[in-house]
Design an enzyme around this catalytic site. Structure first.
Site, PDB file in Angstrom:
ATOM      1  N   ASP A  62       1.004  -1.138   4.156  1.00  0.00           N
ATOM      2  CA  ASP A  62       2.211  -0.413   4.570  1.00  0.00           C
ATOM      3  C   ASP A  62       3.365  -0.649   3.594  1.00  0.00           C
ATOM      4  O   ASP A  62       3.428  -1.685   2.930  1.00  0.00           O
ATOM      5  CB  ASP A  62       2.610  -0.870   5.992  1.00  0.00           C
ATOM      6  N   HIS A  85       2.689   5.816  -3.192  1.00  0.00           N
ATOM      7  CA  HIS A  85       1.258   5.851  -2.900  1.00  0.00           C
ATOM      8  C   HIS A  85       0.438   5.634  -4.176  1.00  0.00           C
ATOM      9  O   HIS A  85      -0.570   4.933  -4.163  1.00  0.00           O
ATOM     10  CB  HIS A  85       0.878   7.180  -2.242  1.00  0.00           C
ATOM     11  N   LEU A 137     -19.304  -7.108  -2.428  1.00  0.00           N
ATOM     12  CA  LEU A 137     -18.294  -6.855  -1.387  1.00  0.00           C
ATOM     13  C   LEU A 137     -18.529  -5.509  -0.684  1.00  0.00           C
ATOM     14  O   LEU A 137     -18.772  -4.507  -1.347  1.00  0.00           O
ATOM     15  CB  LEU A 137     -16.911  -6.844  -2.053  1.00  0.00           C
TER      16      LEU A 137
HETATM   17  C1  IPE Z   1      -0.208   2.620   9.402  1.00  0.00           C
HETATM   18  O1  IPE Z   1       0.977   2.810   8.693  1.00  0.00           O
HETATM   19  C2  IPE Z   1      -1.298   3.409   8.785  1.00  0.00           C
HETATM   20  C3  IPE Z   1      -1.647   3.053   7.406  1.00  0.00           C
HETATM   21  C4  IPE Z   1      -1.217   2.044   6.711  1.00  0.00           C
HETATM   22  C5  IPE Z   1      -2.597   3.931   6.809  1.00  0.00           C
HETATM   23  P1  IPE Z   1       2.148   3.746   9.238  1.00  0.00           P
HETATM   24  O2  IPE Z   1       3.270   3.565   8.299  1.00  0.00           O
HETATM   25  O3  IPE Z   1       1.656   5.114   9.432  1.00  0.00           O
HETATM   26  O4  IPE Z   1       2.442   3.072  10.633  1.00  0.00           O
HETATM   27  P2  IPE Z   1       3.622   3.282  11.686  1.00  0.00           P
HETATM   28  O5  IPE Z   1       3.483   4.653  12.231  1.00  0.00           O
HETATM   29  O6  IPE Z   1       4.902   3.063  10.977  1.00  0.00           O
HETATM   30  O7  IPE Z   1       3.383   2.233  12.717  1.00  0.00           O
HETATM   31  C1  IPE Z   2       1.521   3.202   3.867  1.00  0.00           C
HETATM   32  O1  IPE Z   2       2.819   3.329   3.395  1.00  0.00           O
HETATM   33  C2  IPE Z   2       0.611   4.301   3.375  1.00  0.00           C
HETATM   34  C3  IPE Z   2       0.234   5.294   4.394  1.00  0.00           C
HETATM   35  C4  IPE Z   2       0.507   5.234   5.651  1.00  0.00           C
HETATM   36  C5  IPE Z   2      -0.529   6.436   3.927  1.00  0.00           C
HETATM   37  P1  IPE Z   2       3.879   4.266   4.134  1.00  0.00           P
HETATM   38  O2  IPE Z   2       3.751   5.629   3.550  1.00  0.00           O
HETATM   39  O3  IPE Z   2       3.722   4.168   5.587  1.00  0.00           O
HETATM   40  O4  IPE Z   2       5.232   3.614   3.669  1.00  0.00           O
HETATM   41  P2  IPE Z   2       6.540   3.387   4.574  1.00  0.00           P
HETATM   42  O5  IPE Z   2       6.101   2.633   5.784  1.00  0.00           O
HETATM   43  O6  IPE Z   2       7.078   4.737   4.898  1.00  0.00           O
HETATM   44  O7  IPE Z   2       7.434   2.575   3.698  1.00  0.00           O
HETATM   45 MG    MG Z   3       4.533   2.946   7.001  1.00  0.00          MG
END
Ligand code: IPE
Ligand code: IPE
Ligand code: MG
Length: 240
Positions: free
Chosen positions: A13, A30, A124
Site C-alpha cells: 500500500d 505503481h 519460491l
Molecule cells: C488494498 O489497498 C489493496 C491492495 C494493496 C491491492 P487499498 O489502498 O485499496 O486499501 P483501502 O481501500 O485503502 O483499505
Molecule cells: C497500493 O497503493 C496499490 C493498489 C491498491 C493497486 P495505493 O494505490 O492504494 O496507494 P495509496 O494508498 O492511495 O497511497
Molecule cells: Mg491504498
C-alpha cells in the site's frame, strides 16, 4: 534463519500517496512499486522463504478512476512479459488468486501462460492476489461446498475447518505466518480473512515504493521476537 515464516503475505500500500509526495501522478507510484516487488521477491528467494503472497489489486480497486485501472492492467501485462523469463530462471513458481475472469483478456492470457510455464518450478512460490477479495473467495467456497452437499458428495456432518481451507483459492499453500502492510494503514482490507486467523501482523509507515530488503528483514526480526501462543499459555509453548 531457522525461524523464518514459511509464508509471508504483503499488502503493498501507499503507491499513490508516495507519488503525490514526489509531485507525480498515481501511476508513477505503481511503476515504482514494481521495483519494490522485484527487490522483495529477490530478498525472499535469497532468504529461503517458501511462499510469498502479494496483494496487487483488490475487487474494490475496480471502482478506482478508469485511467488508473487501465494503467494498472497495462502495467501487470507489461511487467509479466518482462519479468517472467527471469522469474522462471530463478525457479520461481507463479500463482494467481482472485476473480481472474474479471481481468481483460490479454491480462488473463498472460497470467495463464506465466502459471503454466513456471508450474514445475521448485523455488519460491509467488502468489499474486489480483482482483481478489476475501469475501468474494468465501462466497465462492460456500457455493462449491453447497454444491457438493447438494450432489450428495459431502455429508453436512463431515464439513470441518479443512473443508473450508480446501475450497479457498489458497488450498495448496500453508496459511501466512506473517502479514505485512506498508504505508501506515492498520487494516486488512478484505485480504485473506480466513487464512490470517493466526498470522502475526506487522504495520510499517514505509510507503510501498520505498520498501526494500532491509524493511523485509526488519519485519522478519520483529516476527521472530514474538511468542506465538495459539491460545495456550506462555509456559506451555516454552515447554514445546
Ligand atoms: C488494498 O489497498 C489493496 C491492495 C494493496 C491491492 P487499498 O489502498 O485499496 O486499501 P483501502 O481501500 O485503502 O483499505
Ligand atoms: C497500493 O497503493 C496499490 C493498489 C491498491 C493497486 P495505493 O494505490 O492504494 O496507494 P495509496 O494508498 O492511495 O497511497
Ligand atoms: Mg491504498
Amino acid at each position: 534463519m531457522e525461524r523464518l515464516p514459511k509464508h509471508v503475505a504483503i499488502i503493498m500500500d501507499g503507491n499513490g500517496r508516495w507519488a503525490k509526495e514526489q509531485g507525480q501522478d498515481r501511476l508513477f507510484g505503481h511503476y515504482q512499486g514494481v521495483v519494490s516487488v522485484q527487490k522483495v521477491v529477490e530478498a525472499a528467494t535469497e532468504l529461503g522463504i517458501q511462499y510469498l503472497t502479494l496483494y496487487a489489486f483488490s475487487t474494490e480497486n475496480w471502482d478506482r478512476p478508469q485511467p488508473e485501472v487501465t494503467g494498472l492492467m497495462t502495467l501487470f501485462v507489461d511487467t509479466l512479459s518482462k519479468e517472467v523469463p527471469d522469474l522462471h530462471k530463478n525457479k520461481i513458481k507463479l500463482h494467481f488468486i482472485g476473480n481472474l475472469d474479471m481481468l481483460p483478456k490479454e491480462a488473463k492470457m498472460a497470467l495463464d501462460e506465466a502459471s503454466a510455464l513456471t508450474a514445475q518450478n521448485t523455488g519460491l512460490t509467488l502468489i499474486i492476489a489480483l482482483s481478489y477479495s476475501s469475501r468474494w473467495e468465501l462466497v465462492e467456497a460456500t457455493k462449491n461446498i453447497a454444491e457438493k452437499v447438494q450432489n450428495g458428495q459431502l455429508p453436512i456432518e463431515e464439513i470441518n475447518e479443512a473443508t473450508i481451507s480446501e475450497n479457498l483459492t489458497t488450498s495448496e499453500f500453508p496459511d501466512p505466518a506473517l502479514m505485512i502492510r506498508t504505508s501506515g494503514e492498520c487494516r486488512i482490507s478484505n485480504f485473506l480473512l480466513y487464512q490470517l486467523a493466526y498470522a502475526e501482523l506487522y504495520f510499517t509507515d514505509t510507503r510501498w515504493p520505498e520498501f526494500r530488503k532491509d524493511d523485509l528483514v526488519k519485519a522478519l526480526l520483529d516476527y521472530q521476537s514474538r511468542e506465538r501462543r495459539f491460545g495456550k499459555t506462555s509456559e506451555q509453548v516454552q515447554i514445546n
